[in-house]
Design a protein around this motif. Structure first.
Motif, short mmCIF file in Angstrom:
data_model
loop_
_atom_site.label_atom_id
_atom_site.label_comp_id
_atom_site.label_asym_id
_atom_site.label_seq_id
_atom_site.Cartn_x
_atom_site.Cartn_y
_atom_site.Cartn_z
N SER A 45 10.78 -0.02 2.52
CA SER A 45 12.22 -0.28 2.59
C SER A 45 12.63 -1.37 1.61
CB SER A 45 12.60 -0.67 4.02
OG SER A 45 13.98 -0.88 4.14
N ASP A 46 11.80 -2.43 1.51
CA ASP A 46 12.09 -3.50 0.55
C ASP A 46 12.06 -2.98 -0.88
OD1 ASP A 46 12.33 -5.28 2.62
OD2 ASP A 46 10.32 -6.13 2.40
N LEU A 47 11.05 -2.16 -1.20
CA LEU A 47 10.93 -1.62 -2.55
C LEU A 47 12.10 -0.69 -2.89
CD1 LEU A 47 7.10 -0.77 -2.68
CD2 LEU A 47 8.27 -2.64 -3.85
N ARG A 48 12.48 0.12 -1.91
CA ARG A 48 13.58 1.05 -2.14
C ARG A 48 14.89 0.31 -2.37
NH1 ARG A 48 15.57 4.72 2.77
NH2 ARG A 48 16.15 2.64 3.46
N THR A 49 15.12 -0.76 -1.61
CA THR A 49 16.33 -1.56 -1.79
C THR A 49 16.37 -2.17 -3.18
OG1 THR A 49 16.40 -2.06 0.58
CG2 THR A 49 17.63 -3.52 -0.89
N GLN A 50 15.23 -2.65 -3.67
CA GLN A 50 15.17 -3.20 -5.02
C GLN A 50 15.45 -2.14 -6.07
OE1 GLN A 50 11.32 -5.07 -5.45
NE2 GLN A 50 11.57 -6.27 -3.57
N ALA A 51 14.97 -0.91 -5.82
CA ALA A 51 15.10 0.16 -6.82
C ALA A 51 16.47 0.84 -6.80
CB ALA A 51 14.01 1.20 -6.60
N LEU A 52 17.01 1.07 -5.60
CA LEU A 52 18.22 1.89 -5.48
C LEU A 52 19.37 1.20 -4.77
CD1 LEU A 52 16.51 5.26 -4.44
CD2 LEU A 52 17.26 4.59 -6.72
N LYS A 78 13.38 7.07 -10.21
CA LYS A 78 13.03 5.76 -9.68
C LYS A 78 13.22 5.75 -8.16
CE LYS A 78 13.96 0.90 -10.77
NZ LYS A 78 14.84 -0.01 -11.53
N GLY A 79 12.33 5.05 -7.47
CA GLY A 79 12.45 4.94 -6.01
C GLY A 79 11.84 6.10 -5.25
N THR A 80 10.89 6.83 -5.87
CA THR A 80 10.26 7.99 -5.24
C THR A 80 8.98 7.61 -4.52
OG1 THR A 80 11.16 9.55 -6.86
CG2 THR A 80 9.21 10.26 -5.67
N VAL A 81 8.80 8.14 -3.31
CA VAL A 81 7.58 7.95 -2.53
C VAL A 81 6.74 9.22 -2.66
CG1 VAL A 81 6.62 7.57 -0.23
CG2 VAL A 81 8.74 6.43 -0.90
N VAL A 82 5.45 9.06 -2.98
CA VAL A 82 4.55 10.20 -3.14
C VAL A 82 3.40 10.08 -2.15
CG1 VAL A 82 2.97 11.43 -4.68
CG2 VAL A 82 5.12 10.54 -5.57
N ALA A 83 3.16 11.16 -1.40
CA ALA A 83 1.99 11.26 -0.53
C ALA A 83 0.98 12.17 -1.22
CB ALA A 83 2.38 11.83 0.83
N ASP A 84 -0.16 11.61 -1.58
CA ASP A 84 -1.20 12.34 -2.31
C ASP A 84 -2.33 12.67 -1.35
OD1 ASP A 84 -2.87 13.42 -4.18
OD2 ASP A 84 -3.35 11.54 -5.20
N PHE A 85 -2.38 13.95 -0.90
CA PHE A 85 -3.37 14.38 0.08
C PHE A 85 -4.67 14.75 -0.63
CE2 PHE A 85 0.77 15.16 1.91
CZ PHE A 85 0.64 14.74 3.23
N LYS A 86 -5.79 14.20 -0.14
CA LYS A 86 -7.09 14.42 -0.76
C LYS A 86 -8.13 14.90 0.24
CE LYS A 86 -6.48 11.11 -4.53
NZ LYS A 86 -6.61 12.11 -5.63
N GLY A 87 -7.70 15.76 1.15
CA GLY A 87 -8.62 16.23 2.18
C GLY A 87 -8.39 15.48 3.47
N ARG A 88 -9.42 14.77 3.94
CA ARG A 88 -9.29 14.06 5.21
C ARG A 88 -8.64 12.70 5.05
NH1 ARG A 88 -14.05 15.32 9.38
NH2 ARG A 88 -12.31 14.67 10.68
N PHE A 127 -3.40 8.97 -0.28
CA PHE A 127 -2.81 7.69 -0.69
C PHE A 127 -1.29 7.80 -0.72
CE2 PHE A 127 -7.08 7.53 -2.53
CZ PHE A 127 -7.50 6.31 -2.04
N LEU A 128 -0.64 6.71 -0.32
CA LEU A 128 0.81 6.63 -0.34
C LEU A 128 1.23 5.74 -1.50
CD1 LEU A 128 3.37 7.44 1.32
CD2 LEU A 128 3.18 5.21 2.43
N ARG A 129 2.11 6.25 -2.37
CA ARG A 129 2.51 5.50 -3.56
C ARG A 129 4.04 5.41 -3.63
NH1 ARG A 129 -1.88 8.76 -5.44
NH2 ARG A 129 -3.68 7.46 -5.96
N PHE A 130 4.49 4.33 -4.23
CA PHE A 130 5.92 4.15 -4.51
C PHE A 130 6.05 3.85 -5.99
CE2 PHE A 130 9.89 1.94 -5.00
CZ PHE A 130 10.76 2.52 -4.10
N ASP A 131 6.70 4.73 -6.73
CA ASP A 131 6.82 4.57 -8.18
C ASP A 131 5.48 4.26 -8.83
OD1 ASP A 131 9.49 5.12 -8.06
OD2 ASP A 131 10.17 3.06 -8.27
#
Length: 472
Positions: free
Chosen positions: A165-172, A266-276, A279-283
């Motif tokens: 939420s803090d990162l998103r507020t800074q970005a958008l 900008k301000g995108t959250v990515v969920a990278d599924f690698k099996g079990r 990783f959760l990434r923001f920008d």
């Protein structure tokens, strides 16, 4: 009576935070420095001895003019506000300091692990613990008994959400429509859902609706046919369309809108599924990892911080210690990546202990990368690798034995208990035990070295520094 109550509240808060952080990123070594009133002496709560080597630094900091000035200027604080205090810069720790209306000063210090993805969720967690402790101290009628402890212990998802939420507020800015709780729930639900027996592999990008028009879609779905995030099975099936590629499913936080592999807004959250896990990434910045059980703060690379601390207690040169750490790290990483267990005996005695196994005619120098790779392959064979203090492999498929002992854990396998028995008889030996389900144990002198997770926190640990040394 009131002082006794405050001690109990602080001890319970420390215990709850310790349990929660232990699950989130593997370390529950925490400490608290607190002053309830401006004219009182700081008290130290350090059940695991985290601050033992930094007493003088803390003493200088607490007497510094900068800190005194901050404490005197904080008269404006209301019951729900706090004033952020200067950072307490202690090596290999994360700290959060503030003062509140009913607590003149509190500094929370947590041991920082080398495999931590980001310290920011930890800081949000410490901020929450500080606010809950303040509310508990304010509570004169004991109406909050155990409520805050439960909230603190289970704060992992909320800490991740607060940081996002803090990162998103800074970005958008503030006026955005993305619901992070909905997104985080969806990620865990997909991570725990198999499709034809397989775990999810691929990525979902959560783009704020205000900027989703900036996405260059390879394929998009009609609005009335877009799968909702609540339909977990449908979302899980769609991930197969992006598996093994740079493509991503695109979501607006409510539905799956389409597929893209272009640069994301900008301000995108990515969920990278690698099996079990995943990783959760923001920008493109990694925030944390996740599994089917929840969010964790580690990057899933081997954490040998405990081994590093232990090696420093032996008479090893820096070059010898680094060589042993490097070869151990690579062998452990190989074993974890292929989901098989192994044991590594670091024999630091002179001469090395004889261990029954398949010996090599000439020791294998593990300072050479090719030899580390071969040793990692040897680790797949039943038995332990035997490495001397010069980082040379002496034998593999080595058998560890010894008489039975009280410290054995029937809940662990033969590899773990054999290491306990063997190390109890050989004080110059350190055994690294890697379980097939990833946990790493450092065994030394018949016990697991520095095992702190699950340790009960008490108010007056024996190694707590004497708080009177910080008085004026």
């Amino acid at each position: 009576m009131e002082r006794k109550k405050h001690k109990r509240i602080i001890a319970q808060t420390l215990a709850a935070l310790s349990r929660g952080l232990g699950v989130f990123f593997g370390s529950n070594r925490i400490a608290l420095i607190i002053k309830l009133k401006n004219n009182s002496t700081p008290e130290i709560y350090d059940p695991s001895g985290l601050l033992d080597e930094n007493t003088e630094q803390i003493q200088r900091f607490l007497k510094s003019p900068t800190l005194k000035k901050e404490l005197k200027q904080a008269n404006w604080i209301t019951n729900l506000d706090y004033n952020l205090l200067p950072n307490l810069k202690i090596a290999n720790t994360i700290s959060f300091g503030c003062n509140m209306k009913h607590i003149a000063m509190q500094y929370w210090i947590v041991e920082r692990q080398s495999d931590l993805c980001s310290k920011e969720p930890i800081l949000r967690w410490l901020e929450f613990a500080a606010s809950q402790l303040h509310l508990d101290i304010m509570d004169k009628k004991n109406l909050r008994e155990n409520i805050s402890n439960l909230a603190i212990e289970s704060y992992a998802m909320h800490a991740v959400r607060d940081h996002l939420s803090d990162l998103r507020t800074q970005a958008l800015g503030m006026d955005v429509a993305l619901s992070f709780y909905n997104i985080l729930d969806t990620i865990i639900n997909i991570a725990s859902t198999r499709e034809e027996g397989a775990w999810a592999r691929g990525g979902i990008a959560f783009v704020d609706p205000s900027v989703i028009d900036h996405v260059n879609f390879m394929a998009s779905f009609p609005s009335h046919e877009q799968p909702t995030l609540e339909d977990i099975k449908h979302c899980r099936k769609l991930i197969q369309a992006v598996e093994g590629s740079t493509r991503l499913l695109i979501s607006d936080g409510t539905t799956i809108v389409g597929i893209s592999q272009s640069q994301l807004p900008k301000g995108t959250v990515v969920a990278d599924f690698k099996g079990r896990f995943g990783f959760l990434r923001f920008d493109n910045k990694t925030i944390c990892a996740f599994t089917e059980s929840g969010f964790v703060g580690t990057n899933r690379r081997p954490n040998l911080d405990t081994l590093e601390r232990l090696l420093h207690t032996f008479q090893l040169s820096e070059e010898e210690a680094n060589a042993l750490l490097n070869c151990s790290f690579n062998i452990v990483e190989y074993a974890q990546g292929r989901k098989h267990g192994c044991s590594i005996v670091l024999d630091l005695g002179e001469p090395p202990t004889y261990i029954s196994g398949l010996s090599l005619t000439s020791p294998l120098d593990l300072k050479i990368p090719e030899n580390i790779s071969l040793s990692a392959s040897f680790a797949k064979i039943d038995g332990a690798l035997h490495i001397n203090k010069e980082a040379q492999l002496l034998s593999f498929a080595s058998l560890l034995d010894g008489p039975s002992m009280a410290q054995e854990c029937r809940g662990r396998g033969a590899r773990y208990n054999s290491a306990l028995r063997f190390s109890a008889r050989h004080p110059d030996v350190v055994v690294i035990v890697v379980s097939s389900d990833r946990p790493i144990s450092i065994i030394y002198k018949g016990s697991e070295y520095n095992r702190l997770i699950g340790k009960e926190i008490t108010f007056c640990p024996k190694n707590q520094p004497d708080s009177t040394q910080f008085s004026e």
